[in-house]
Design a protein around this motif. Structure first.
Motif, PDB file in Angstrom:
ATOM      1  N   ALA A   1     -13.351  18.105  -0.134  1.00  7.85           N
ATOM      2  CA  ALA A   1     -14.424  19.187  -0.768  1.00  7.85           C
ATOM      3  C   ALA A   1     -13.893  20.478  -1.055  1.00  7.85           C
ATOM      4  O   ALA A   1     -14.024  21.141  -1.977  1.00  7.85           O
ATOM      5  N   ARG A   2     -12.829  20.628  -0.283  1.00  7.82           N
ATOM      6  CA  ARG A   2     -11.942  21.950  -0.605  1.00  7.82           C
ATOM      7  C   ARG A   2     -11.178  21.906  -2.133  1.00  7.82           C
ATOM      8  O   ARG A   2     -11.408  23.072  -2.834  1.00  7.82           O
ATOM      9  N   ARG A   3     -10.758  20.741  -2.065  1.00 12.40           N
ATOM     10  CA  ARG A   3     -10.047  20.600  -3.482  1.00 12.40           C
ATOM     11  C   ARG A   3     -11.010  20.755  -4.538  1.00 12.40           C
ATOM     12  O   ARG A   3     -10.840  21.035  -5.660  1.00 12.40           O
ATOM     13  N   LEU A   4     -12.115  20.041  -4.461  1.00 13.50           N
ATOM     14  CA  LEU A   4     -13.183  20.041  -5.562  1.00 13.50           C
ATOM     15  C   LEU A   4     -13.658  21.396  -5.837  1.00 13.50           C
ATOM     16  O   LEU A   4     -13.963  21.508  -6.869  1.00 13.50           O
ATOM     17  N   ILE A   5     -14.068  22.368  -4.790  1.00 15.56           N
ATOM     18  CA  ILE A   5     -14.377  23.795  -4.921  1.00 15.56           C
ATOM     19  C   ILE A   5     -13.276  24.315  -5.851  1.00 15.56           C
ATOM     20  O   ILE A   5     -13.476  25.095  -6.660  1.00 15.56           O
ATOM     21  N   GLY A   6     -11.835  24.121  -5.329  1.00 18.31           N
ATOM     22  CA  GLY A   6     -10.816  24.586  -6.307  1.00 18.31           C
ATOM     23  C   GLY A   6     -10.636  24.296  -7.512  1.00 18.31           C
ATOM     24  O   GLY A   6     -10.087  25.093  -8.429  1.00 18.31           O
ATOM     25  N   GLN A   7     -11.394  23.153  -7.946  1.00 18.08           N
ATOM     26  CA  GLN A   7     -11.334  22.594  -9.143  1.00 18.08           C
ATOM     27  C   GLN A   7     -12.474  22.894  -9.988  1.00 18.08           C
ATOM     28  O   GLN A   7     -12.793  22.478 -11.055  1.00 18.08           O
TER      29      GLN A   7
ATOM     30  N   ALA B   1     -22.545  21.112  -4.434  1.00 12.32           N
ATOM     31  CA  ALA B   1     -22.124  19.767  -4.613  1.00 12.32           C
ATOM     32  C   ALA B   1     -21.003  19.276  -3.696  1.00 12.32           C
ATOM     33  O   ALA B   1     -20.996  18.330  -3.202  1.00 12.32           O
ATOM     34  N   ALA B   2     -20.034  20.086  -3.778  1.00 15.02           N
ATOM     35  CA  ALA B   2     -18.655  19.849  -2.891  1.00 15.02           C
ATOM     36  C   ALA B   2     -18.926  19.619  -1.442  1.00 15.02           C
ATOM     37  O   ALA B   2     -18.700  18.564  -0.575  1.00 15.02           O
ATOM     38  N   LEU B   3     -20.039  20.318  -0.877  1.00 17.42           N
ATOM     39  CA  LEU B   3     -20.486  20.395   0.634  1.00 17.42           C
ATOM     40  C   LEU B   3     -21.404  18.842   0.694  1.00 17.42           C
ATOM     41  O   LEU B   3     -21.255  18.602   1.875  1.00 17.42           O
ATOM     42  N   THR B   4     -22.164  18.599  -0.237  1.00 18.87           N
ATOM     43  CA  THR B   4     -22.887  17.452  -0.253  1.00 18.87           C
ATOM     44  C   THR B   4     -22.025  16.217   0.000  1.00 18.87           C
ATOM     45  O   THR B   4     -22.214  15.463   0.718  1.00 18.87           O
ATOM     46  N   PHE B   5     -20.830  16.470  -0.803  1.00 18.85           N
ATOM     47  CA  PHE B   5     -20.026  15.141  -0.621  1.00 18.85           C
ATOM     48  C   PHE B   5     -19.518  15.242   0.629  1.00 18.85           C
ATOM     49  O   PHE B   5     -19.265  14.096   1.190  1.00 18.85           O
ATOM     50  N   LEU B   6     -18.994  16.209   1.139  1.00 20.55           N
ATOM     51  CA  LEU B   6     -18.306  16.614   2.229  1.00 20.55           C
ATOM     52  C   LEU B   6     -19.066  15.811   3.354  1.00 20.55           C
ATOM     53  O   LEU B   6     -18.568  15.031   4.424  1.00 20.55           O
ATOM     54  N   LEU B   7     -20.673  15.961   3.468  1.00 21.30           N
ATOM     55  CA  LEU B   7     -21.291  15.312   4.371  1.00 21.30           C
ATOM     56  C   LEU B   7     -21.679  13.844   4.048  1.00 21.30           C
ATOM     57  O   LEU B   7     -21.769  12.760   5.099  1.00 21.30           O
ATOM     58  N   ALA B   8     -21.853  13.644   2.942  1.00 22.49           N
ATOM     59  CA  ALA B   8     -22.078  12.099   2.579  1.00 22.49           C
ATOM     60  C   ALA B   8     -20.707  11.065   2.671  1.00 22.49           C
ATOM     61  O   ALA B   8     -21.237  10.140   3.118  1.00 22.49           O
ATOM     62  N   ALA B   9     -19.810  11.475   2.180  1.00 16.39           N
ATOM     63  CA  ALA B   9     -18.615  10.443   2.229  1.00 16.39           C
ATOM     64  C   ALA B   9     -18.460   9.845   3.491  1.00 16.39           C
ATOM     65  O   ALA B   9     -18.435   8.433   3.667  1.00 16.39           O
ATOM     66  N   PRO B  10     -18.508  10.265   4.621  1.00 14.65           N
ATOM     67  CA  PRO B  10     -18.270  10.012   5.969  1.00 14.65           C
ATOM     68  C   PRO B  10     -19.202   8.888   6.372  1.00 14.65           C
ATOM     69  O   PRO B  10     -19.008   8.338   7.342  1.00 14.65           O
ATOM     70  N   ALA B  11     -20.701   9.062   6.028  1.00 12.33           N
ATOM     71  CA  ALA B  11     -21.659   8.768   6.452  1.00 12.33           C
ATOM     72  C   ALA B  11     -22.274   7.529   5.724  1.00 12.33           C
ATOM     73  O   ALA B  11     -23.026   6.467   6.442  1.00 12.33           O
TER      74      ALA B  11
END
Length: 339
Positions: A119-125, A131-141
């Motif tokens: 998620a940090r790299r997505l924000i950097g890109q 959207a990046a924080l949504t992915f951060l929460l969705a991916a592990p669950a």
């Protein structure tokens, strides 16, 4: 005077070469541990310390492979994925990008430790933070590995799988929309927001290795800190406390939600722990499975190190409340009520 200044400037790099870094300290600690192994075993031969050390090692061993996977993906995004490509894939509107990011979490098997550096790299890109924080929460669950593990842990209970998927996806998307509406970039540390330039073709592998190494060192330290907190608190929770939750649904939901934060289990393993608590009703168990991958002490430490203390202090409490609400609603829908 000029000669003296030049000599001083030339001596500065030499002085820095002899500074002791964290690597030397780690090697010294490991050397002492190996040489004094027998004495340390006698010193720490206490049941509570043995239990705590077992939990600490288990959390680190469970999370480390997925953390490595996350930093490798992070390095690959930094080195091989141009920012323009991400901008073309994701919708321009933040609310729509949140939906796409939530569904993208289905495709990446990993745990919360892996999702933080990604998620940090997505924000950097250049990806929108919502959207990046949504992915951060969705991916592990909501990835297939977690859902299969849940099905194996609860045989004959497909409603637990569907409830976990719906509750976790709803948590991720609601938090993404909340951030899109009320979130402020000033809460995120500047280094996480720094836009990364496109990498030249001849430098891709070097950037990949350097990015992965940096992210691993930063995230790994906070992973160890979170595991240490989890191990310490795990020893202080008596097992007999779970017996009083069988007839107290509301108390059970709150206790299991707090327990998910404290235990900091990997999302691939938490379903088996929840299933082993036979005295606890299904609804609190489902809330436990929804809250755990969204917010725990390990993830809070990782978010603090990656996005800053100001961000984590705001994001984690709101995520906790949203996850409890989404998990409870999903339980009422898919479990057929409070049971």
């Amino acid at each position: 005077m000029e000669t003296l200044s030049n000599n001083t400037a030339e001596e500065r790099p030499r002085t820095r070469r002899f500074r002791i870094s964290s690597i030397e300290i780690l090697c010294a600690v490991l050397l002492v541990a190996v040489l004094a192994q027998s004495k340390l075993q006698d010193l720490f031969d206490v049941p509570a310390l043995r239990t705590g050390s077992t939990v600490f090692v288990a959390v680190c061993v469970q999370a480390l492979p997925f953390l490595v996977l996350g930093v490798l993906i992070s390095g690959a995004i930094a080195a091989f994925v141009p920012a323009r490509a991400l901008e073309r894939v994701l919708p321009k509107k933040a609310s729509a990008a949140v939906g796409v990011a939530g569904l993208a979490g289905v495709a990446l098997p990993g745990c919360e430790c892996a999702s933080v550096p990604v998620a940090r790299r997505l924000i950097g890109q250049g990806v929108a933070p919502a959207a990046a924080l949504t992915f951060l929460l969705a991916a592990p669950a909501v990835n297939p590995v977690v859902l299969v593990a849940t099905a194996v842990a609860f045989p004959g209970r497909p409603e637990m799988v569907f409830g976990r998927f719906a509750g976790s996806l709803a948590t991720a998307m609601v938090m993404g929309w909340i951030w899109a509406r009320w979130g402020k970039l000033s809460w995120i540390t500047e280094r996480a927001l720094r836009r990364l330039p496109d990498v030249q073709p001849g430098q891709r592998w070097r950037v990949f290795a350097e990015t992965a190494r940096t992210d691993l060192v930063e995230a790994g330290g906070f992973l160890v800190l979170g595991a240490l907190i989890s191990a310490s608190l795990n020893v202080l929770v008596p097992a007999k406390w779970f017996e009083v939750l069988s007839g107290q649904i509301i108390v059970g939901v709150v206790v299991m939600a707090v327990l998910a934060v404290v235990l900091a289990l990997c999302s691939e393993a938490d379903a088996f722990v929840a299933a082993s608590l036979t005295a606890v009703p299904l609804l609190p168990k489902l809330v436990f499975l929804v809250v755990g991958p969204a917010v725990d002490v390990k993830l809070f430490a990782l978010q603090t190190g990656t996005f800053g203390r100001s961000f984590a202090a705001r994001f984690a409490p709101v995520t906790f409340v949203v996850a409890i609400a989404c998990g409870t609603v999903a339980g009422v829908i898919f479990l057929g009520g409070v049971r």
